[in-house]
Scaffold this motif. Structure first.
Motif, mmCIF file in Angstrom:
data_model
loop_
_atom_site.group_PDB
_atom_site.id
_atom_site.type_symbol
_atom_site.label_atom_id
_atom_site.label_comp_id
_atom_site.label_asym_id
_atom_site.label_seq_id
_atom_site.Cartn_x
_atom_site.Cartn_y
_atom_site.Cartn_z
ATOM 1 N N ASP A 15 0.804 -1.217 0.000
ATOM 2 C CA ASP A 15 0.000 0.000 0.000
ATOM 3 C C ASP A 15 0.842 1.274 0.000
ATOM 4 O OD1 ASP A 15 -2.321 -1.492 0.021
ATOM 5 O OD2 ASP A 15 -2.476 -1.481 2.211
ATOM 6 N N HIS A 16 2.174 1.129 0.015
ATOM 7 C CA HIS A 16 3.021 2.310 0.133
ATOM 8 C C HIS A 16 4.126 2.362 -0.925
ATOM 9 C CE1 HIS A 16 1.177 1.963 4.132
ATOM 10 N NE2 HIS A 16 1.336 3.276 4.211
ATOM 11 N N GLY A 17 4.933 1.315 -1.022
ATOM 12 C CA GLY A 17 6.035 1.328 -1.960
ATOM 13 C C GLY A 17 7.152 0.399 -1.535
ATOM 14 N N VAL A 18 8.371 0.737 -1.960
ATOM 15 C CA VAL A 18 9.538 -0.091 -1.697
ATOM 16 C C VAL A 18 10.638 0.768 -1.094
ATOM 17 C CG1 VAL A 18 11.297 -1.605 -2.693
ATOM 18 C CG2 VAL A 18 8.995 -1.576 -3.671
ATOM 19 N N ILE A 19 11.252 0.274 -0.033
ATOM 20 C CA ILE A 19 12.471 0.877 0.526
ATOM 21 C C ILE A 19 13.618 -0.067 0.192
ATOM 22 C CG2 ILE A 19 13.662 1.708 2.581
ATOM 23 C CD1 ILE A 19 10.899 1.960 3.917
ATOM 24 N N TRP A 20 14.584 0.414 -0.583
ATOM 25 C CA TRP A 20 15.717 -0.400 -1.041
ATOM 26 C C TRP A 20 16.972 0.192 -0.401
ATOM 27 C CZ3 TRP A 20 15.700 -4.737 -4.118
ATOM 28 C CH2 TRP A 20 16.919 -5.128 -4.695
ATOM 29 N N VAL A 66 17.014 3.943 -1.710
ATOM 30 C CA VAL A 66 16.045 4.363 -2.720
ATOM 31 C C VAL A 66 14.654 4.038 -2.187
ATOM 32 C CG1 VAL A 66 15.183 4.016 -5.061
ATOM 33 C CG2 VAL A 66 17.639 3.994 -4.640
ATOM 34 N N VAL A 67 13.774 5.038 -2.192
ATOM 35 C CA VAL A 67 12.382 4.845 -1.771
ATOM 36 C C VAL A 67 11.493 5.102 -2.985
ATOM 37 C CG1 VAL A 67 10.528 5.585 -0.227
ATOM 38 C CG2 VAL A 67 12.908 5.565 0.584
ATOM 39 N N ILE A 117 10.195 8.802 -6.791
ATOM 40 C CA ILE A 117 11.368 7.968 -6.534
ATOM 41 C C ILE A 117 12.378 8.859 -5.839
ATOM 42 C CG2 ILE A 117 13.237 6.607 -7.524
ATOM 43 C CD1 ILE A 117 11.433 6.074 -9.932
ATOM 44 N N LEU A 118 12.811 8.479 -4.654
ATOM 45 C CA LEU A 118 13.748 9.268 -3.862
ATOM 46 C C LEU A 118 14.987 8.443 -3.580
ATOM 47 C CD1 LEU A 118 14.497 11.730 -2.076
ATOM 48 C CD2 LEU A 118 13.241 10.621 -0.217
ATOM 49 N N SER A 119 16.149 8.969 -3.963
ATOM 50 C CA SER A 119 17.420 8.315 -3.687
ATOM 51 C C SER A 119 18.267 9.235 -2.817
ATOM 52 C CB SER A 119 18.164 8.015 -4.994
ATOM 53 O OG SER A 119 19.455 7.498 -4.721
ATOM 54 N N ARG A 120 18.899 8.675 -1.788
ATOM 55 C CA ARG A 120 19.741 9.498 -0.930
ATOM 56 C C ARG A 120 20.846 8.662 -0.314
ATOM 57 N NH1 ARG A 120 14.458 10.456 2.695
ATOM 58 N NH2 ARG A 120 14.086 8.309 3.299
ATOM 59 N N LYS A 127 9.399 7.245 5.940
ATOM 60 C CA LYS A 127 10.132 7.274 4.686
ATOM 61 C C LYS A 127 9.202 7.329 3.473
ATOM 62 C CE LYS A 127 14.178 4.956 6.556
ATOM 63 N NZ LYS A 127 15.068 3.773 6.529
ATOM 64 N N PHE A 128 7.972 6.919 3.647
ATOM 65 C CA PHE A 128 6.998 6.970 2.563
ATOM 66 C C PHE A 128 6.192 8.257 2.536
ATOM 67 C CE2 PHE A 128 7.318 2.212 2.974
ATOM 68 C CZ PHE A 128 7.839 2.002 1.712
ATOM 69 N N GLU A 129 6.404 9.130 3.525
ATOM 70 C CA GLU A 129 5.611 10.360 3.600
ATOM 71 C C GLU A 129 6.123 11.399 2.604
ATOM 72 O OE1 GLU A 129 5.881 11.493 7.689
ATOM 73 O OE2 GLU A 129 4.430 9.956 8.346
#
Length: 209
Positions: A70-75, A85-86, A92-95, A207-209
């Motif tokens: 329901d949210h996504g993937v935290i890699w 990577v979220v 798509i957020l990479s940090r 992290k998904f916010e």
């Protein structure tokens, strides 16, 4: 740039111009659908090797992931360089883990972002129905509830980047292999999958916010 992010950016640039095709009603799709677990939150570890054409030794990385339907993937890559990577429905957020650098792609500016999200989910969860919108799917049933899935690009534009993808697993996806048109090969092996706790932690949720 993180190897996973590079792959997602390539997919994003292609899917802007490549419409999703109608997914065929295949018995193969149903077989994988029946065998793969439907899990709200799945955690595990990964090891990744990328064999670059012309180089003897592969590039290796390892880390952990959280797949929340329901949210996504935290890699989260731990070695050789910590990064994260979220992937959510809209971005798509990479940090870097130390906060020194950050790359973000906003779905409001990239209309194909939802397609990238769908492919990311599909690869990690073995969703043959979703993958068949962009790839021709061939499935082989194996003993002990196992299966393999061979994917061939259904468009000329995707074929310019990928010659094929292969997945294998049982209740979970255990391995993904991506063969690029330049003959570079990436293999991702998943292990230590666990379905509990069934809810995201407070830190994961943020992290998904």
């Amino acid at each position: 740039m993180n190897a996973l992010l590079r792959t997602l950016v390539v997919l994003l640039s292609l899917l802007v111009a490549v419409p999703a095709l109608a997914a065929p009603a295949l018995a193969d799709v149903d077989l994988v659908k029946q065998r793969v677990a439907k899990v709200g939150v799945l955690r595990g570890e990964f090891t990744q090797e990328k064999q670059v054409a012309g180089f003897k030794n592969p590039l290796r990385s390892q880390g952990s992931f959280v797949l929340a339907q329901d949210h996504g993937v935290i890699w989260t890559t731990l070695k050789p360089f910590p990064s994260e990577v979220v992937v959510t429905r809209d971005r798509i957020l990479s940090r870097q883990r130390d906060g020194s650098s950050r790359v973000e792609l906003d779905g409001r500016q990239q209309p194909a972002m939802r397609s990238v999200n769908a492919i990311m989910f599909a690869l990690m969860s073995g969703d043959a129905q979703a993958l068949s919108a962009q790839f021709t799917v061939k499935v082989e049933a194996l003993p002990n509830n196992g299966w393999t899935m061979q994917l061939s690009p259904r468009s000329a534009m995707l074929a310019k980047v990928f010659t094929g993808l292969a997945l294998s697993g049982d209740r979970y996806v255990r391995e993904v292999q991506i063969t690029e048109a330049n003959q570079d090969v990436t293999r991702i092996h998943f292990a230590g999958m666990r379905e509990t706790p069934a809810q995201l932690s407070a830190d994961e949720g943020r992290k998904f916010e």
